[in-house]
Design an enzyme around this catalytic site. Structure first.
Site, short mmCIF file in Angstrom:
data_model
loop_
_atom_site.label_atom_id
_atom_site.label_comp_id
_atom_site.label_asym_id
_atom_site.label_seq_id
_atom_site.Cartn_x
_atom_site.Cartn_y
_atom_site.Cartn_z
N THR A 17 39.82 34.37 30.66
CA THR A 17 39.73 32.97 30.25
C THR A 17 38.32 32.41 30.34
OG1 THR A 17 41.98 32.59 30.96
CG2 THR A 17 40.61 30.65 30.79
N ASP A 61 41.67 40.75 27.75
CA ASP A 61 42.48 39.91 28.62
C ASP A 61 42.86 40.83 29.79
OD1 ASP A 61 44.76 37.36 28.23
OD2 ASP A 61 45.12 38.92 29.74
N THR A 93 41.88 36.31 35.49
CA THR A 93 42.45 36.14 36.83
C THR A 93 43.70 36.99 37.06
OG1 THR A 93 43.67 34.23 36.03
CG2 THR A 93 41.57 33.79 37.13
N ASP A 94 44.43 37.32 35.97
CA ASP A 94 45.74 37.95 36.14
C ASP A 94 45.70 39.23 36.97
OD1 ASP A 94 46.87 35.90 34.76
OD2 ASP A 94 47.10 36.99 32.87
N THR A 170 45.03 37.99 46.61
CA THR A 170 46.16 38.00 45.69
C THR A 170 46.13 36.72 44.85
OG1 THR A 170 47.52 39.23 47.24
CG2 THR A 170 48.72 37.94 45.65
N GLN A 282 57.46 42.39 51.35
CA GLN A 282 57.48 41.38 50.28
C GLN A 282 56.85 40.08 50.76
OE1 GLN A 282 61.42 41.05 48.51
NE2 GLN A 282 61.69 43.25 48.63
N1 ASP Z 1 45.35 36.20 30.91
C1 ASP Z 1 44.03 35.86 31.38
C2 ASP Z 1 43.41 37.11 31.97
O1 ASP Z 1 43.76 37.48 33.05
C3 ASP Z 1 44.10 34.77 32.39
C4 ASP Z 1 42.77 34.43 33.01
O2 ASP Z 1 41.71 34.83 32.59
O3 ASP Z 1 42.78 33.68 33.96
O4 ASP Z 1 42.59 37.71 31.36
#
Ligand code: ASP
Length: 346
Positions: A17, A61, A93-94, A170, A282
């Site tokens: 992102t 992504d 971020t994912d 995480t 978990q």
């Molecule tokens: N789907 C995006 C990614 O992980 C979300 C992000 O960048 O925060 O590339």
């Protein structure tokens, strides 16, 4: 390096992102050119360090992350290791926590900062968190301690206001800017008016040992999350995978699993096939203690290994790394019971 040396920082843009722009027709976020990215962050010119940037030819992504991209990142860092004082890796971020964990194992004897960051809103948007994350990450990558050595010679994630050890982190929030947590290890620094480092938590490399990047990973691994009602057939199908070398069991609480004989029997069969079985909880916070309850003890007796307070991201990438490099199960088990990059508390 001398105290007076001007830091050289390399930004590596992998995608995510932070470097995306909204397609006016579809509303979807698409990758855009890194040069445009620089125009959106004119503040970059105000640093009095040398900042260079390079980008993946086709930024991704991070949901498309694969071990081959970790190898690519490790190669880029290794190729530029001598020419730069610190690295800032821009990433979605994912799967950011998986990447930071993988790199922490792949970059052995790292003596320079590798700060991984990204954002929840694209850098071109008015309320973006990307600029703050990027600029502070650059500052951290360039920071020196009183001896003139890099302040944080580790793979870290910087997000919002916290600098966290990468393999302890995480993603916990799909909405807020405060998207990452390190539940079992305190942040290495907080960025407020000042950036306050907790120096005694920061790993210091043994300078006698040269930097040694690794490029081998084996993804014959599986994560099985337990839940009440899990079916024998589902477990059988998962465990029957050809070439499977390690299974991570995401158990309940302090490492407990159902006492059903069929379940334990399957675990014993796996271990008899030389598959490594690791127990992690978990729960985000706390550690696995298999001897606490009968339901954990039976796993221990079956030969299941303790995953301690690992994040799922750290344990899966550590296994890929160890399986990629070590031949013997005994050696892998020994290393799983050792903190090799600060990923577990024993
Ligand atoms: N789907 C995006 C990614 O992980 C979300 C992000 O960048 O925060 O590339």
């Amino acid at each position: 390096m001398e105290h007076t040396h001007t830091p050289h920082i390399l930004i590596i843009y992998t995608g995510g992102t932070i470097g995306m722009i909204e397609n006016p027709e579809t509303g979807a976020l698409e990758n855009f050119d890194f040069e445009q990215f620089r125009h959106h962050v004119p503040e970059l010119k105000r640093f009095n360090f040398q900042i260079d940037a390079l980008a993946f030819e086709s930024p991704i992504d991070s949901s498309d992350m694969e071990p081959r991209y970790w190898i690519k990142m490790a190669r880029i860092i290794a190729e530029h290791y001598e020419s730069y004082d610190g690295f800032v890796l821009l990433h979605g971020t994912d799967t950011m926590a998986f990447t930071a964990s993988a790199l922490s194992f792949m970059l052995e004897n790292l003596a320079k900062p590798v700060i991984v960051t990204g954002s929840q809103l694209p850098i071109g948007q008015l309320r973006t968190d990307g600029k703050e994350n990027l600029l502070t990450s650059i500052e951290i990558a360039a920071a020196r301690n009183a001896e003139g050595k890099p302040m944080v010679p580790e793979v870290c994630i910087f997000f919002e206001s916290k600098l966290m050890r990468g393999n302890r982190t995480t993603k916990i929030n799909a909405e807020g800017f405060n998207a990452f947590r390190s539940f079992n290890f305190a942040p290495l620094a907080y960025a407020g008016i000042h950036i306050k480092y907790d120096e005694h938590l920061i790993h210091q490399p043994k300078h006698a040992k040269p930097f040694k990047p690794h490029f081998l990973l084996d993804n014959n691994v599986l994560i099985l999350t337990l839940f009440p009602g899990i079916r024998k057939e589902v477990v059988d199908t998962c465990f029957a995978v050809n070439g499977l070398r390690a299974v991570i069991l995401k158990t309940y609480g302090s490492g407990n699993a159902p006492q059903k004989p069929w379940f334990l029997e399957r675990i014993r069969q796996l271990i008899a096939r030389d598959v490594i079985v690791v127990n992690i909880s978990q729960c985000y916070k706390g550690t696995v203690e298999m001897h606490r309850y009968e339901t954990g003890l039976q796993l221990l007796q079956a030969g299941v290994i303790n995953g301690y307070d690992s994040t799922v991201e750290a344990v899966i990438t550590k296994l890929m790394f160890l399986l990629g490099h070590s031949q013997s199960t005994k050696e892998i088990i020994e290393k799983m019971n050792t903190s090799i990059a600060g990923e577990i508390t024993i």
